[in-house]
Motif scaffolding. Structure first.
Motif, PDB file in Angstrom:
ATOM      1  N   MET A  28     -20.272 -24.567   8.822  1.00  0.00           N
ATOM      2  CA  MET A  28     -19.784 -23.279   8.329  1.00  0.00           C
ATOM      3  C   MET A  28     -19.019 -23.452   7.028  1.00  0.00           C
ATOM      4  SD  MET A  28     -19.639 -19.909   9.259  1.00  0.00           S
ATOM      5  CE  MET A  28     -19.764 -19.811  11.036  1.00  0.00           C
ATOM      6  N   ARG A  29     -18.147 -24.470   6.935  1.00  0.00           N
ATOM      7  CA  ARG A  29     -17.378 -24.680   5.708  1.00  0.00           C
ATOM      8  C   ARG A  29     -18.307 -25.009   4.538  1.00  0.00           C
ATOM      9  NH1 ARG A  29     -12.232 -22.562   6.389  1.00  0.00           N
ATOM     10  NH2 ARG A  29     -12.384 -22.152   8.606  1.00  0.00           N
ATOM     11  N   GLU A  30     -19.405 -25.720   4.819  1.00  0.00           N
ATOM     12  CA  GLU A  30     -20.365 -26.019   3.766  1.00  0.00           C
ATOM     13  C   GLU A  30     -21.015 -24.740   3.247  1.00  0.00           C
ATOM     14  OE1 GLU A  30     -20.220 -27.445   6.700  1.00  0.00           O
ATOM     15  OE2 GLU A  30     -19.660 -29.523   6.286  1.00  0.00           O
ATOM     16  N   ASP A  31     -21.226 -23.760   4.130  1.00  0.00           N
ATOM     17  CA  ASP A  31     -21.784 -22.473   3.711  1.00  0.00           C
ATOM     18  C   ASP A  31     -20.834 -21.773   2.747  1.00  0.00           C
ATOM     19  OD1 ASP A  31     -23.949 -22.907   5.381  1.00  0.00           O
ATOM     20  OD2 ASP A  31     -23.043 -21.857   7.063  1.00  0.00           O
ATOM     21  N   TYR A  32     -19.544 -21.805   3.048  1.00  0.00           N
ATOM     22  CA  TYR A  32     -18.569 -21.159   2.168  1.00  0.00           C
ATOM     23  C   TYR A  32     -18.542 -21.846   0.804  1.00  0.00           C
ATOM     24  CZ  TYR A  32     -16.799 -18.863   6.383  1.00  0.00           C
ATOM     25  OH  TYR A  32     -16.686 -18.112   7.530  1.00  0.00           O
ATOM     26  N   GLN A  33     -18.630 -23.169   0.805  1.00  0.00           N
ATOM     27  CA  GLN A  33     -18.618 -23.891  -0.467  1.00  0.00           C
ATOM     28  C   GLN A  33     -19.827 -23.515  -1.310  1.00  0.00           C
ATOM     29  OE1 GLN A  33     -16.000 -26.047  -1.523  1.00  0.00           O
ATOM     30  NE2 GLN A  33     -17.094 -25.504  -3.394  1.00  0.00           N
ATOM     31  N   ALA A  34     -20.994 -23.397  -0.677  1.00  0.00           N
ATOM     32  CA  ALA A  34     -22.197 -23.012  -1.415  1.00  0.00           C
ATOM     33  C   ALA A  34     -22.056 -21.612  -1.997  1.00  0.00           C
ATOM     34  CB  ALA A  34     -23.410 -23.086  -0.496  1.00  0.00           C
ATOM     35  N   LEU A  35     -21.445 -20.708  -1.242  1.00  0.00           N
ATOM     36  CA  LEU A  35     -21.262 -19.338  -1.724  1.00  0.00           C
ATOM     37  C   LEU A  35     -20.296 -19.281  -2.898  1.00  0.00           C
ATOM     38  CD1 LEU A  35     -21.129 -17.595   1.755  1.00  0.00           C
ATOM     39  CD2 LEU A  35     -22.847 -17.162  -0.003  1.00  0.00           C
ATOM     40  N   ILE A  36     -19.199 -20.042  -2.815  1.00  0.00           N
ATOM     41  CA  ILE A  36     -18.223 -20.006  -3.905  1.00  0.00           C
ATOM     42  C   ILE A  36     -18.792 -20.674  -5.151  1.00  0.00           C
ATOM     43  CG2 ILE A  36     -16.816 -22.116  -3.708  1.00  0.00           C
ATOM     44  CD1 ILE A  36     -15.527 -18.526  -3.795  1.00  0.00           C
ATOM     45  N   ASP A  37     -19.619 -21.703  -4.965  1.00  0.00           N
ATOM     46  CA  ASP A  37     -20.291 -22.320  -6.121  1.00  0.00           C
ATOM     47  C   ASP A  37     -21.265 -21.329  -6.764  1.00  0.00           C
ATOM     48  OD1 ASP A  37     -18.908 -24.664  -5.736  1.00  0.00           O
ATOM     49  OD2 ASP A  37     -20.530 -25.672  -4.653  1.00  0.00           O
ATOM     50  N   GLU A  38     -21.883 -20.492  -5.936  1.00  0.00           N
ATOM     51  CA  GLU A  38     -22.807 -19.485  -6.463  1.00  0.00           C
ATOM     52  C   GLU A  38     -22.062 -18.468  -7.331  1.00  0.00           C
ATOM     53  OE1 GLU A  38     -26.075 -16.213  -4.785  1.00  0.00           O
ATOM     54  OE2 GLU A  38     -25.224 -17.736  -3.434  1.00  0.00           O
ATOM     55  N   VAL A  39     -20.890 -18.047  -6.884  1.00  0.00           N
ATOM     56  CA  VAL A  39     -20.087 -17.105  -7.676  1.00  0.00           C
ATOM     57  C   VAL A  39     -19.648 -17.749  -8.982  1.00  0.00           C
ATOM     58  CG1 VAL A  39     -17.922 -15.800  -7.747  1.00  0.00           C
ATOM     59  CG2 VAL A  39     -19.305 -15.800  -5.669  1.00  0.00           C
ATOM     60  N   SER A  40     -19.183 -18.999  -8.908  1.00  0.00           N
ATOM     61  CA  SER A  40     -18.762 -19.703 -10.120  1.00  0.00           C
ATOM     62  C   SER A  40     -19.897 -19.779 -11.126  1.00  0.00           C
ATOM     63  CB  SER A  40     -18.263 -21.113  -9.772  1.00  0.00           C
ATOM     64  OG  SER A  40     -17.122 -21.062  -8.943  1.00  0.00           O
ATOM     65  N   ALA A  41     -21.115 -20.064 -10.646  1.00  0.00           N
ATOM     66  CA  ALA A  41     -22.261 -20.167 -11.541  1.00  0.00           C
ATOM     67  C   ALA A  41     -22.638 -18.807 -12.122  1.00  0.00           C
ATOM     68  CB  ALA A  41     -23.445 -20.769 -10.785  1.00  0.00           C
ATOM     69  N   LEU A  42     -22.546 -17.759 -11.312  1.00  0.00           N
ATOM     70  CA  LEU A  42     -22.892 -16.421 -11.784  1.00  0.00           C
ATOM     71  C   LEU A  42     -21.987 -15.957 -12.921  1.00  0.00           C
ATOM     72  CD1 LEU A  42     -23.623 -14.399  -8.508  1.00  0.00           C
ATOM     73  CD2 LEU A  42     -25.125 -14.529 -10.502  1.00  0.00           C
ATOM     74  N   LEU A  43     -20.673 -16.201 -12.767  1.00  0.00           N
ATOM     75  CA  LEU A  43     -19.697 -15.648 -13.695  1.00  0.00           C
ATOM     76  C   LEU A  43     -19.180 -16.654 -14.704  1.00  0.00           C
ATOM     77  CD1 LEU A  43     -17.729 -13.425 -11.153  1.00  0.00           C
ATOM     78  CD2 LEU A  43     -19.533 -12.736 -12.735  1.00  0.00           C
ATOM     79  N   GLY A  44     -19.539 -17.925 -14.533  1.00  0.00           N
ATOM     80  CA  GLY A  44     -19.141 -18.935 -15.496  1.00  0.00           C
ATOM     81  C   GLY A  44     -17.660 -19.230 -15.518  1.00  0.00           C
ATOM     82  N   THR A  45     -16.997 -19.089 -14.381  1.00  0.00           N
ATOM     83  CA  THR A  45     -15.560 -19.367 -14.299  1.00  0.00           C
ATOM     84  C   THR A  45     -15.238 -19.891 -12.898  1.00  0.00           C
ATOM     85  OG1 THR A  45     -13.352 -18.437 -14.732  1.00  0.00           O
ATOM     86  CG2 THR A  45     -14.887 -17.059 -13.508  1.00  0.00           C
TER      87      THR A  45
END
Length: 443
Positions: free
Chosen positions: A1-18
């Motif tokens: 489950m924690r790995e899922d959250y990390q993947a999601l937060i990395d996705e947001v970082s990549a989308l917005l560049g921050t």
């Protein structure tokens, strides 16, 4: 489950560049993206709030109040947070509320000093990721609540048998005969195994934290900030769920006096260590040879209740078949940690020595008539002398050295102890009785 959250937060970082950070609604850190800048262009440098969130896995009350003043708990879209240097918020932020089912379950934080526009078209897919994250957090919250209900039912021996999806069930005395209670317990154990997955058959330990309270009332759920990933289930039980039940008021008063006179800490309100609610937790271990994950969990959980609190760890087990014996061991270890400062604040069942026997005695065992006079406030010094003497196997030289007194003073005190108790300190059985009574009084 924690790995899922990390993947999601990395996705947001990549989308917005921050860099992005995910926190629960209690502002406990769940996942964070890499932050590579040193403040020289590009990404803003880390400010104290993000540093504390990553290193301390949480935020201060002042920071939480500042963020919440922008209405983030009610927002359904991105919210811009202005800097507040006095609270350590050096850089501005954008908050993406993480919601599911009309409830906020957490927040995604983006460090931003105005480069991102809230109307940026990339915000829409970022909010979609926040929605997926909210669905995961909601599912995890439901699972945590259910595992807690099931653990509570099992530790109470079927007195509470919550139905699946209801959060409640037949209470004590509501038609639960032995057979029905056994069936309910078996069903609860099977469901708990299902929810815990492979960890349910691996090495486990039970953890007890007592008393679980803050300002005189039961402490809140510890939340993610204080619960390591290897805590598989947790619940709060009443004091009566421990292995020693209540005794009469006069007996309680005698025990409190005895514990105090012997130098043991009593409960925050003058009661024993099980006078308030007790937190129970199932902890996944790496092997049956070591309890380090349970000690780590205990250290974190002890940050929640009001001191003095103590934690006890059971002997390791494989699977859930022996939850109740393990719970008795955990509570006994917590009681021992409260009774003997040298054992606490976290004590393991295998390390509490004579308290493994003493905690199994009936509560009235501490009311041994021969020692009641010795345990009165007027004889506190004599009680301590007796315990130190017995702790050092009756060796006068070592006892006098520890107490910082002359041998003749020690002999005088020992004679007074014999007169008060009518016990012969040259007799092994009398020494054993006195030693056990003094130690039991601490409990």
């Amino acid at each position: 489950m924690r790995e899922d959250y990390q993947a999601l937060i990395d996705e947001v970082s990549a989308l917005l560049g921050t860099p992005a950070t995910l926190e629960g609604r209690d502002f406990a850190l769940i996942a964070f993206g890499a932050h590579e800048s040193h403040g020289e262009g590009g990404e803003p440098a880390l400010d104290p709030v993000r540093t504390r969130s990553i290193l301390g896995r949480g935020s201060t009350a002042e920071v939480r109040a500042w963020f919440e003043s922008f209405g983030i708990a009610r927002a359904t879209g991105p919210v811009r947070i202005h800097p507040e240097p006095s609270a350590g918020v050096v850089h501005g932020r954008i908050c993406l509320p993480v919601r599911y089912g009309g409830v906020v379950h957490g927040y995604i934080w983006l460090i931003d000093d105005g480069r991102l526009d809230l109307a940026d078209p990339r915000m829409a897919p970022a909010m979609a990721v926040a929605a997926r994250t909210g669905e995961l957090l909601a599912a995890e919250a439901r699972t945590e609540a259910r595992t807690g209900e099931l653990l509570r039912a099992l530790l109470l021996g079927g007195a509470e048998t919550p139905g699946r999806g209801t959060g409640s069930g037949a209470g004590p005395g509501q038609g639960q005969g032995p057979a029905g209670s056994g069936e309910k317990s078996a069903a609860a154990a099977a469901e708990l195994r299902e929810l815990m997955g492979p960890a349910a058959s691996g090495p486990l330990a039970l953890l007890a934290v007592a008393p679980w309270r803050t300002d005189g009332t039961a402490a809140p759920d510890p939340g993610a900030a204080h619960v390591p990933p290897h805590v598989m289930a947790r619940c709060v039980l009443p004091a009566a769920a421990g292995p020693s039940g209540p005794r009469d008021a006069e007996g309680r008063a005698a025990s409190r006096a005895g514990a105090s006179r012997a130098g043991a800490p009593s409960g925050p309100d003058g009661d024993g260590p099980l006078s308030g609610p007790v937190l129970a937790a199932v902890v996944r271990l790496r092997s049956v040879q070591g309890s380090d994950p349970a000690r780590t969990a205990a250290d974190r959980l002890l940050r929640v209740p009001r001191p003095p609190a103590a934690a006890g760890v059971s002997a390791p087990r494989r699977g859930l078949a022996e939850l109740q014996p393990a719970w008795r061991e955990a509570v006994a270890a917590a009681r021992a940690a409260r009774a003997e400062a040298r054992l606490g604040p976290v004590a393991e069942w295998d390390a509490i020595g004579p308290y493994r026997l003493l905690t199994g005695l009936a509560p009235e065992a501490a009311d041994e008539p021969s020692v009641q006079a010795l345990l009165s406030p007027a004889h506190a010094e004599l009680a301590r002398t007796a315990e130190v003497f017995l702790d050092h196997a009756g060796q006068a030289g070592r006892t006098a050295s520890v107490l910082g007194i002359h041998r003749q003073t020690l002999y005088y005190r020992l004679a007074r102890i014999e007169a008060l108790t009518a016990l012969d300190l040259d007799d092994g059985a009398s020494r054993l009785l006195l030693h056990m009574a003094l130690k039991a009084a601490r409990l």
